[in-house]
Design a protein around this motif. Structure first.
Motif, PDB file in Angstrom:
ATOM      1  N   TRP A 235      10.170  -2.270   3.639  1.00 35.59           N
ATOM      2  CA  TRP A 235      11.251  -1.637   4.381  1.00 35.59           C
ATOM      3  C   TRP A 235      12.104  -0.684   3.548  1.00 35.59           C
ATOM      4  CZ3 TRP A 235      13.661  -6.006   7.928  1.00 35.59           C
ATOM      5  CH2 TRP A 235      12.671  -6.431   8.840  1.00 35.59           C
ATOM      6  N   LEU A 236      12.368  -1.024   2.308  1.00 37.13           N
ATOM      7  CA  LEU A 236      13.307  -0.229   1.516  1.00 37.13           C
ATOM      8  C   LEU A 236      12.829   1.212   1.353  1.00 37.13           C
ATOM      9  CD1 LEU A 236      15.985  -0.284   0.010  1.00 37.13           C
ATOM     10  CD2 LEU A 236      14.725  -0.890  -2.073  1.00 37.13           C
ATOM     11  N   ASN A 237      11.583   1.401   0.956  1.00 33.58           N
ATOM     12  CA  ASN A 237      11.058   2.756   0.786  1.00 33.58           C
ATOM     13  C   ASN A 237      10.990   3.500   2.119  1.00 33.58           C
ATOM     14  OD1 ASN A 237      10.750   2.519  -1.992  1.00 33.58           O
ATOM     15  ND2 ASN A 237       8.608   1.880  -1.860  1.00 33.58           N
ATOM     16  N   ALA A 238      10.596   2.778   3.172  1.00 31.14           N
ATOM     17  CA  ALA A 238      10.484   3.411   4.486  1.00 31.14           C
ATOM     18  C   ALA A 238      11.851   3.816   5.028  1.00 31.14           C
ATOM     19  CB  ALA A 238       9.774   2.466   5.455  1.00 31.14           C
ATOM     20  N   PHE A 239      12.800   2.897   4.973  1.00 34.27           N
ATOM     21  CA  PHE A 239      14.157   3.199   5.455  1.00 34.27           C
ATOM     22  C   PHE A 239      14.764   4.357   4.660  1.00 34.27           C
ATOM     23  CE2 PHE A 239      15.614  -1.104   7.444  1.00 34.27           C
ATOM     24  CZ  PHE A 239      14.394  -1.227   8.091  1.00 34.27           C
ATOM     25  N   SER A 240      14.569   4.319   3.347  1.00 37.16           N
ATOM     26  CA  SER A 240      15.128   5.351   2.477  1.00 37.16           C
ATOM     27  C   SER A 240      14.559   6.726   2.823  1.00 37.16           C
ATOM     28  CB  SER A 240      14.827   5.014   1.018  1.00 37.16           C
ATOM     29  OG  SER A 240      15.239   6.055   0.157  1.00 37.16           O
TER      30      SER A 240
END
Length: 251
Positions: A235-240
């Motif tokens: 999620w972190l890379n995608a959300f970012s």
């Protein structure tokens, strides 16, 4: 025709919309998923938990994206009709029930969606007989459409509906990912801005050569891919990436 520049989120292999829900669903859903990851890491010893700073970033990105949801036009594509009764499909502006692949001789036909692990609603159901966990005697009929044909049809529709738009592709369709990426890029060209999802089934279904060809194609054409699944760790890379892109659009 809308004058607002729309971001078309095309989600192929939507299933229960786990990626969509990770951003746009309720806080209860979001923190339940975080809690389950905590239990999995601490009690069941399955992987690491997120850093507190990462959770803070996720929440910040998510808040911004939710507050700008009106910039998105959501298109959900799912081959399995048994899943379409999920309320998640009420969140999309366009919903289509068919499978996408490469079918140039018969661009539209009736085919088979094989059940993974004999589960009618499995996320791993596939149109490919050689996928490792399917049983060729256990399937449902479904519409199969050629990726190029769908891309062309959908572009005509979007051109009539929106004066200006760009494409985000979220994809996990059990072996057809390369067909979709090639077709979408051919049709939409530089309107295709980001690709999210999973590509591992290209290697599993079509082999190492086709997977490398896809990687080389994306590298050559500067198509950015970000791993994004129901796993909290993606999620972190995608959300970012989504946060950065949306802020760039709004700047």
């Amino acid at each position: 025709m809308s004058n607002q520049n729309k971001i078309i989120w095309i989600d192929i292999g939507t299933h229960y919309g786990q990626e969509y829900q990770s951003i746009f669903s309720t806080d209860l859903y979001f923190y339940w998923k975080i809690f389950r990851r905590l239990v999995g890491s601490k009690l069941l010893k399955r992987g690491d938990f997120l850093k507190l700073t990462d959770i803070t970033k996720l929440n910040s990105y998510r808040k911004y994206l939710k507050n700008h949801k009106n910039f998105f036009h959501f298109t959900f594509i799912e081959a399995n009709y048994r899943i379409l009764n999920s309320s998640i499909y009420n969140h999309a502006q366009d919903v289509f029930c068919f499978a996408i692949g490469s079918h140039k001789k018969k661009p539209l036909k009736i085919g088979r969606l094989y059940y993974a692990d004999n589960d009618e609603t499995s996320q791993g159901n596939s149109i490919y007989k050689n996928k490792g966990n399917i049983n060729i005697d256990n399937f449902q009929s479904c519409i199969l459409i050629d990726a190029n044909k769908f891309s062309d049809y959908y572009k005509n529709y979007l051109d009539e509906k929106f004066k200006s738009y760009e494409i985000i592709l979220r994809i996990n369709c059990e072996g057809s990912e390369d067909d979709v990426i090639y077709a979408m890029h051919k049709t939409f060209k530089n309107k295709l801005k980001l690709i999210f999802g999973s590509l591992k089934d290209v290697k599993g279904v079509k082999g190492e050569k086709e997977y490398i060809n896809l990687e080389n194609y994306m590298k050559k054409n500067k198509l950015r891919f970000i791993d994004f699944s129901s796993s909290v760790h993606t999620w972190l890379n995608a959300f970012s990436a989504l946060d950065f892109y949306l802020k760039k659009v709004n700047s």
